[in-house]
Structures are given as structure tokens and as C-alpha cells.
Write a protein that holds these residues in place. Sequence first.
Motif, short mmCIF file in Angstrom:
data_model
loop_
_atom_site.label_atom_id
_atom_site.label_comp_id
_atom_site.label_asym_id
_atom_site.label_seq_id
_atom_site.Cartn_x
_atom_site.Cartn_y
_atom_site.Cartn_z
N ALA A 184 -2.04 1.34 -3.36
CA ALA A 184 -2.71 2.55 -3.83
C ALA A 184 -4.21 2.44 -3.62
CB ALA A 184 -2.39 2.78 -5.31
N ARG A 185 -4.80 1.30 -4.00
CA ARG A 185 -6.24 1.13 -3.81
C ARG A 185 -6.60 1.02 -2.33
NH1 ARG A 185 -9.78 -1.50 -7.17
NH2 ARG A 185 -8.49 -0.65 -8.84
N LEU A 186 -5.77 0.34 -1.56
CA LEU A 186 -6.02 0.21 -0.13
C LEU A 186 -6.02 1.57 0.56
CD1 LEU A 186 -6.36 -1.53 2.43
CD2 LEU A 186 -3.86 -1.78 2.48
N THR A 187 -5.06 2.40 0.22
CA THR A 187 -4.99 3.74 0.81
C THR A 187 -6.26 4.53 0.51
OG1 THR A 187 -2.57 3.76 0.63
CG2 THR A 187 -3.67 5.89 0.85
N GLU A 188 -6.72 4.47 -0.74
CA GLU A 188 -7.96 5.16 -1.11
C GLU A 188 -9.16 4.63 -0.33
OE1 GLU A 188 -8.48 4.74 -5.27
OE2 GLU A 188 -6.66 5.86 -5.81
N ASN A 189 -9.26 3.30 -0.27
CA ASN A 189 -10.42 2.70 0.40
C ASN A 189 -10.46 3.00 1.89
OD1 ASN A 189 -11.08 1.67 -2.09
ND2 ASN A 189 -10.60 -0.46 -1.60
N LEU A 190 -9.29 2.97 2.54
CA LEU A 190 -9.25 3.28 3.96
C LEU A 190 -9.61 4.73 4.22
CD1 LEU A 190 -6.04 1.34 5.12
CD2 LEU A 190 -8.42 0.69 5.50
N ALA A 191 -9.12 5.63 3.37
CA ALA A 191 -9.44 7.05 3.53
C ALA A 191 -10.93 7.31 3.35
CB ALA A 191 -8.62 7.88 2.54
N ASP A 192 -11.55 6.59 2.41
CA ASP A 192 -12.98 6.74 2.19
C ASP A 192 -13.79 6.18 3.36
OD1 ASP A 192 -12.57 7.95 -0.24
OD2 ASP A 192 -12.87 6.13 -1.42
N ARG A 193 -13.32 5.09 3.90
CA ARG A 193 -14.08 4.39 4.95
C ARG A 193 -13.94 5.06 6.31
NH1 ARG A 193 -14.46 -2.12 5.34
NH2 ARG A 193 -15.89 -2.27 7.13
N PHE A 194 -12.75 5.60 6.60
CA PHE A 194 -12.49 6.18 7.92
C PHE A 194 -12.10 7.64 7.76
CE2 PHE A 194 -11.29 1.64 8.17
CZ PHE A 194 -12.25 1.22 9.09
N LYS A 195 -13.05 8.51 7.91
CA LYS A 195 -12.80 9.93 7.77
C LYS A 195 -11.83 10.40 8.84
CE LYS A 195 -15.65 10.00 4.37
NZ LYS A 195 -15.11 9.97 3.00
N GLY A 196 -10.80 11.10 8.41
CA GLY A 196 -9.80 11.58 9.34
C GLY A 196 -8.61 10.66 9.49
N LEU A 197 -8.68 9.46 8.90
CA LEU A 197 -7.52 8.56 8.98
C LEU A 197 -6.42 9.06 8.06
CD1 LEU A 197 -6.32 5.87 10.05
CD2 LEU A 197 -7.23 4.79 7.98
N LEU A 198 -5.23 9.16 8.59
CA LEU A 198 -4.09 9.67 7.83
C LEU A 198 -3.12 8.54 7.54
CD1 LEU A 198 -2.76 12.20 6.62
CD2 LEU A 198 -1.63 12.57 8.82
N VAL A 199 -2.97 8.21 6.25
CA VAL A 199 -1.98 7.23 5.82
C VAL A 199 -0.74 8.00 5.39
CG1 VAL A 199 -1.46 5.31 4.27
CG2 VAL A 199 -3.81 5.66 5.06
N VAL A 200 0.30 7.97 6.19
CA VAL A 200 1.46 8.83 5.94
C VAL A 200 2.56 8.13 5.14
CG1 VAL A 200 1.08 10.34 7.92
CG2 VAL A 200 2.40 8.22 8.21
N GLY A 201 2.36 6.86 4.82
CA GLY A 201 3.35 6.16 4.01
C GLY A 201 2.85 4.79 3.61
N ALA A 202 3.30 4.34 2.45
CA ALA A 202 2.95 3.01 1.96
C ALA A 202 4.10 2.53 1.09
CB ALA A 202 1.64 3.03 1.18
N LYS A 203 4.63 1.37 1.41
CA LYS A 203 5.77 0.84 0.65
C LYS A 203 5.53 -0.63 0.33
CE LYS A 203 10.83 0.58 0.60
NZ LYS A 203 10.88 1.21 -0.74
N PRO A 204 5.62 -1.00 -0.96
CA PRO A 204 5.39 -2.40 -1.31
C PRO A 204 6.56 -3.29 -0.92
CG PRO A 204 6.01 -1.15 -3.26
CD PRO A 204 5.87 -0.16 -2.13
N SER A 205 6.29 -4.58 -0.87
CA SER A 205 7.33 -5.55 -0.58
C SER A 205 8.32 -5.63 -1.72
CB SER A 205 6.70 -6.93 -0.37
OG SER A 205 7.69 -7.93 -0.29
N ALA A 206 9.57 -5.91 -1.40
CA ALA A 206 10.58 -6.18 -2.42
C ALA A 206 10.54 -7.64 -2.86
CB ALA A 206 11.97 -5.85 -1.88
N PHE A 207 9.78 -8.47 -2.11
CA PHE A 207 9.64 -9.91 -2.40
C PHE A 207 11.00 -10.62 -2.43
CE2 PHE A 207 5.78 -7.97 -4.14
CZ PHE A 207 4.83 -8.72 -3.48
N ARG A 208 11.85 -10.22 -1.51
CA ARG A 208 13.16 -10.86 -1.37
C ARG A 208 13.74 -10.44 -0.02
NH1 ARG A 208 16.73 -6.74 -1.70
NH2 ARG A 208 16.22 -4.95 -3.05
N ARG A 209 14.88 -11.02 0.31
CA ARG A 209 15.56 -10.61 1.53
C ARG A 209 16.21 -9.24 1.32
NH1 ARG A 209 19.20 -15.32 4.06
NH2 ARG A 209 19.41 -13.68 5.63
#
Length: 267
Positions: free
Chosen positions: A119-144
Motif C-alpha cells: 500500500a505504501r509502495l504504491t502511494e510512493n511510486l505514484a507520487d514519484r512517477f507522474k503517470g505511472l499506473l499500478v494496476v495490481g498489487a498482491k502480497p506474498s502468501a509466505f508459503r508454497r
Amino acid sequence: MIDTGKRNVLGVLVDVIDYESAVRRILAAAQAREPLGVTALAVHGVMTGAMDPAHRRRLNELDIVTPDGQPVRWALNWLHRAHLRDRVYGPRLMLEVCAAAARESLPIFLFGSRADVLARLTENLADRFKGLLVVGAKPSAFRRLTPDERDRLAETIRDSGARIVFVGLGCPRQEVFVYEMRRLVKLPMIAVGAAFEFHAGFAREAPEWMQRAGLQWLHRLAQNPRRLWRRYVLLNPAYAVLVAAQATGLWCPEPFPHATPAEERYG
């Protein structure tokens, strides 16, 4: 631009490449909607391949393996006269690719780490790179993952409209993930290590002077000694000994051993 092919470092084929060429190849694959497996390896990453023949084969079947750590760049220059003046560091490569993706209107997908980091990474990238579109973000399940979970994840990434996928699972899980998923996702997938935590503000990078001197490992060890002491205290001297053995011809590591990687399905 520098992109003169792969060279053998302890059996791992590392690209003699700079940031400009790496970004150019990633963008070309994104625009063509073609699979491309990319990772940035420091000493720990190279040693995982040197010690595990099956994982070495995985690494050597990826399209781009950049010299993430200064000691890997030094090895390329010593063993192969590569004349590289800079490494290609995963966290910086991520920023360079994001800047280019914003200019070219190529959406990105983030996979790995935790939900709060993403969530924070998506915000920071959007602030830093105008026009960058993050269309999805999914956390690790930390397992197989189960085969069904893996296939659904690949479908989620494909259906998101992303053209570039960044993977932050840590070494060697992220390299296994990119190796196994790149043909299912059919997009450039870039393993960038701790870049998610750095760019989200959850971890601090080493000072620039430490990075230039190849002492980034010492900064990370000081931050988390109980978890990382074995990695650095044991692997770093072993790496130096093996590079010296390769340089003197005492050891000739085989890049493609007769070992078939088992399916891991990390996620």
C-alpha cells in the motif's frame, strides 16, 4: 550502452550489462507482451546457484541476471575483463524501469512482501512517477502455492492489464517464482529483492559510500544480525575463495549441470 552477453561467475551466468540496456530490453518485452525473466544477484544470490545445481539451472535459464552487488561486478571484471564501471542494483533498476514505464504508459503489477508495504509502495511510486499506473498489487502468501492458486495468480496478473511485473520475495524464492511463472504470465517479470521495503520506507538503504565500497552487506548485517550473520559471515569468505579458484583455473564450474529443478510454487 553496455550489453555484451553473459559470463560465468561460479557457474552462474551473469550479464555484462548497464542500467540503460537492461531497461531497454525490459521495455521492449513489455511493449511486445513477451515473457522476460530478470533478476539482480548479489553475493548471496550467486552462492545459492553455486551450491545448488538445480537452482543454478533456474538462474541460467533467466533472460537477464544483473550484477547487483559490487563483489559480483568485481568478479566479472577480474575473471572476464568486463570493464563494468557500475553494478546494476535491483532497487535502482526498479526505479529506472518505473520512470520509463510512466513515460511509455506501461502499467505495472507488484507481487510480494506484505499488504502494508504494498500500500505504501504504491502511494510512493505514484507520487514519484507522474503517470505511472499500478494496476495490481498482491502480497506474498509466505508459503508454497497449490497448482490452482498459482494458476489463479497468473490469471489475475494477466487480467490486470499490467505490462511489467515486479517481484519482491527475497532470494532465492523470488528467482524461483520468476523462473516458474514467466511463461504463465507472459510478461517481463523482475525480481528486485528488498526494493519494495526500501521504496515503501520500511527499511533503510546503506549509505552511498558503503554501497560503492561493497559494504552494503555490513549495513544489512548490523540491522538484522541474528537473521543474517550466517549468510554474510560464512558466504562472503566462501565466495572470495571460489572466485579465486575460478580465476586460477583450479575450479571450472559448469553452468548447466545435469539437474532438473523441482517445482516449488513459492508465492
